[in-house]
Design a protein around this motif. Sequence first.
Motif, mmCIF file in Angstrom:
data_model
loop_
_atom_site.group_PDB
_atom_site.id
_atom_site.type_symbol
_atom_site.label_atom_id
_atom_site.label_comp_id
_atom_site.label_asym_id
_atom_site.label_seq_id
_atom_site.Cartn_x
_atom_site.Cartn_y
_atom_site.Cartn_z
ATOM 1 N N UNK A 1 64.856 -31.307 41.570
ATOM 2 C CA UNK A 1 63.727 -30.178 41.938
ATOM 3 C C UNK A 1 63.310 -30.473 43.241
ATOM 4 N N UNK A 2 63.270 -30.101 44.448
ATOM 5 C CA UNK A 2 62.843 -30.271 45.953
ATOM 6 C C UNK A 2 61.432 -30.232 45.984
ATOM 7 N N UNK A 3 60.862 -31.252 46.352
ATOM 8 C CA UNK A 3 59.061 -31.334 46.337
ATOM 9 C C UNK A 3 59.018 -31.778 47.810
ATOM 10 N N UNK A 4 59.758 -31.694 49.347
ATOM 11 C CA UNK A 4 59.500 -31.600 49.753
ATOM 12 C C UNK A 4 60.126 -29.747 50.866
ATOM 13 N N UNK A 5 59.308 -30.116 52.223
ATOM 14 C CA UNK A 5 59.160 -28.623 52.309
ATOM 15 C C UNK A 5 60.736 -29.120 53.857
ATOM 16 N N UNK A 6 61.165 -28.064 53.794
ATOM 17 C CA UNK A 6 62.642 -27.475 54.582
ATOM 18 C C UNK A 6 63.267 -29.219 55.071
ATOM 19 N N UNK A 7 61.833 -29.316 56.441
ATOM 20 C CA UNK A 7 62.786 -29.868 57.410
ATOM 21 C C UNK A 7 62.418 -30.976 57.475
ATOM 22 N N UNK A 8 62.904 -32.040 55.879
ATOM 23 C CA UNK A 8 61.760 -33.572 56.196
ATOM 24 C C UNK A 8 62.407 -33.850 56.385
ATOM 25 N N UNK A 9 64.317 -33.486 56.614
ATOM 26 C CA UNK A 9 65.172 -34.449 56.348
ATOM 27 C C UNK A 9 65.171 -35.249 58.524
ATOM 28 N N UNK A 10 64.664 -33.875 59.358
ATOM 29 C CA UNK A 10 64.349 -33.919 60.276
ATOM 30 C C UNK A 10 63.569 -34.255 60.883
ATOM 31 N N UNK A 11 61.647 -34.906 60.044
ATOM 32 C CA UNK A 11 61.022 -35.368 59.991
ATOM 33 C C UNK A 11 60.836 -36.781 60.448
ATOM 34 N N UNK B 1 61.973 -25.473 32.729
ATOM 35 C CA UNK B 1 62.796 -25.660 34.209
ATOM 36 C C UNK B 1 62.795 -24.691 34.557
ATOM 37 N N UNK B 2 63.031 -23.138 34.148
ATOM 38 C CA UNK B 2 61.934 -22.409 34.658
ATOM 39 C C UNK B 2 61.046 -21.991 35.569
ATOM 40 N N UNK B 3 60.250 -22.200 34.356
ATOM 41 C CA UNK B 3 58.978 -22.405 35.611
ATOM 42 C C UNK B 3 58.306 -23.390 36.361
ATOM 43 N N UNK B 4 59.225 -24.454 36.890
ATOM 44 C CA UNK B 4 59.712 -25.339 37.963
ATOM 45 C C UNK B 4 59.760 -24.882 38.875
ATOM 46 N N UNK B 5 60.781 -24.088 38.327
ATOM 47 C CA UNK B 5 61.597 -23.451 39.299
ATOM 48 C C UNK B 5 60.588 -22.331 40.651
ATOM 49 N N UNK B 6 60.279 -21.663 39.736
ATOM 50 C CA UNK B 6 59.332 -19.936 39.570
ATOM 51 C C UNK B 6 58.071 -20.851 41.210
ATOM 52 N N UNK B 7 57.440 -21.973 40.272
ATOM 53 C CA UNK B 7 56.129 -22.639 41.042
ATOM 54 C C UNK B 7 56.956 -23.158 42.374
ATOM 55 N N UNK B 8 57.861 -24.063 42.257
ATOM 56 C CA UNK B 8 58.751 -24.618 43.510
ATOM 57 C C UNK B 8 58.780 -22.645 45.061
ATOM 58 N N UNK B 9 59.346 -22.309 44.313
ATOM 59 C CA UNK B 9 60.133 -20.649 45.244
ATOM 60 C C UNK B 9 58.810 -19.698 45.571
ATOM 61 N N UNK B 10 57.516 -19.811 44.740
ATOM 62 C CA UNK B 10 56.589 -19.034 45.090
ATOM 63 C C UNK B 10 55.514 -19.952 46.201
ATOM 64 N N UNK B 11 55.832 -21.349 46.103
ATOM 65 C CA UNK B 11 54.696 -22.157 46.869
ATOM 66 C C UNK B 11 55.497 -22.724 48.088
ATOM 67 N N UNK B 12 56.040 -22.469 48.014
ATOM 68 C CA UNK B 12 56.796 -23.087 49.827
ATOM 69 C C UNK B 12 58.344 -22.351 49.698
ATOM 70 N N UNK B 13 58.408 -21.669 50.745
ATOM 71 C CA UNK B 13 60.174 -21.293 51.325
ATOM 72 C C UNK B 13 61.540 -22.044 50.872
ATOM 73 N N UNK B 14 62.271 -22.018 50.477
ATOM 74 C CA UNK B 14 63.512 -22.847 50.435
ATOM 75 C C UNK B 14 64.589 -22.647 49.382
ATOM 76 N N UNK B 15 65.200 -23.587 48.801
ATOM 77 C CA UNK B 15 65.779 -23.633 47.595
ATOM 78 C C UNK B 15 65.262 -23.904 46.713
ATOM 79 N N UNK B 16 65.211 -24.257 45.798
ATOM 80 C CA UNK B 16 64.663 -24.741 44.067
ATOM 81 C C UNK B 16 64.927 -26.324 44.196
#
Length: 494
Positions: A351-361, A317-332
Motif C-alpha cells: 500500500x502506498x505510504x509515501x507521496x508520489x515524489x518519494x523516490x526523487x527525494x 483492504x478496500x477501506x485502506x485503499x479508499x483512505x490512501x486515495x482520499x488523503x493524498x494524490x496518487x495510486x493505491x
Amino acid sequence: MKAMGGEALRRASKQRMFGTRGWARKYEARLFLTDVVVVALVMVGAHAVRFGWDPFVGVTGDDSPAYWQVTVIVAALWVLQLGWTRSREALVLGHGPQEFQRVLLASWHTFTIVAIVGFLTQWHVSRGYLLFAIPLGTIALAVYRAAWRAWMHTQRDRGELLAQVIVVGPMLTSQQLIRRIQRSPRAGYSVIGACLPAGHRFVDEDMQDVPLLGTLDEAAEVAKREDAEYVLLSGTDAMSLRESRQLGWELEGTDIGLIVAPAMVDVAGPRVSMSPVEGLPLLHVDIPRFEGGKYYLKEIGDRLAAFTLLALGALPMLVVAALIKITSPGPVFFRQERIGRDHEPFAMLKFRSMYVDAEKRLEELRERQRAEGNEVLFKMKDDPRVTSIGRLLRRFSVDEVPQLINVLKGDMSIVGPRPPLRSEVDQWDDARVARRQLVKPGITGLWQVSGRSDLSWDESVRLDLYYTENWSLAGDAIIVLRTVGAILFGRGAY
C-alpha cells in the motif's frame, strides 16, 4: 592475576539462577501453576461447550468412562507432558523458540496418546471436544507463556534474572563471544569477567570494561572466588584436550556449570547431532539443503495462507485503499523491484505510504541521514516523505498486506529473508550475503521480529543468513506468532 585496575565487579543480578532459592526454581514453579490453571480452564470449557454442564455424560463405547473423568485425565496428562518435554526448563526460558516448540510438542503428544488409547479401547471420544480443547489450549498456553516472557524481558532489561558467567579462552574468540552475549541480555547471561592465556589482555575499546580475572590455568579457582554460575569456554585453541577436561573436573561439586561454545556458529539444533568417539564429543553438522519435501510443504502452506488471508481481508483492504486515495494524490499500490530467490527480480506490492515524489527525494535524504551503523540500508525516523495515513499503516505493518499477492504468485513466502533492492544487492561486497537469495524472501522473518528498522546492517545479514540455512516449519510458526507481537507494539517500525 587480579581484576584490571582492582575495580570491583558490577554484578547485574542479585539473585542466583540455581539452588533452592534461585530465581530459576521460582520461575519454573510459577509456570507450573499457570500451566495447571490454563489447561484446567480450557478442558472444562471444552466440556461445557460440547456437552453443557452435565459432568456425567458418558463416552461412547463398552465400559467407557464419563467425560468428566476424561477431562481430568487429559488435563493431567497435558500438564505432565509440558514437564516431560522440558518446556519449563530454565535454560530455554526467555530467549529463542525452544520453549514454544516444546509447548507445541507437549500438545501433540497429548492428542496422540488420547487418540491411541481411544483406538485400542474402542472408546469414541468426541472429535469436536478434542479439536476444541487441544488447539485452543495450545494457543492459550503460548499466549500466557509469551506474557511471562515479556515480564522476564523486563526483569532482564533491569539486570535481573541473569546467570553470572566467566568467559575462558583465546582472546579473539572470547571477544567475539562476549560481544554477542552483551548484544543479547535477554538470553539470560551476564559476563562478569574473563580468563585469557598468560600475557594476553583485551585491546579493543569496547572490551575495556570487562575485567581480566586470571589466566586459563586459574579459571576454576577464579570462578569459585567470584561466585560465578557458569564458566563459558569460548574455544580450545589455547588449551589442550586434557586441560579442557581438567577444567571440568575442577568444577565438580561446586554448582558451577561448564558451557562449551563450538567453533561453528549460527547453526540451529536440527542440523546438529553428536556422536562420541574415544571420549570425544564430535558434533556432526548437516550441510544445508535448499530443496526437498519441506520446501514443497512450505510452498503449499504459503499459498493457502495467502489465499485465505486475502479472502478474509478483502473488505478491510478496500477501506485502506479508499483512505490512501482520499488523503493524498496518487495510486493505491506502490510497486518496487526487489530481488528474489536465485537473484530473480520481481515487482513487490505495498500500500502506498509515501507521496508520489518519494523516490526523487531519496538521494537528498540519504546524504542527510543514514541509519546508525548501517551503510547499505536506508531507514529514517520521521521520514518527511511519509503521508499521514502512511505513518499509521507503517506502524502496524498494514502497508505490507498486499505482499500476500506476491506470495500467491510465488514470488515470496510468508516467512523468509528481507527482500533486497537491486541497489542494495549492487553494494554487497561480501559473497556470504548473496546466500540470502537461496530461499524466497518473506513478508516477515527473523529481521522483522528482532528489531526491524532498528537493526544494523551486519545484524540484519546475520539473522537472514541464519534463517536461510536453518529454517523449519515449526520455526516459521513461531516467527509468525512473534510477528503479531511486533506489529501490535510497533517495535522498530518507521
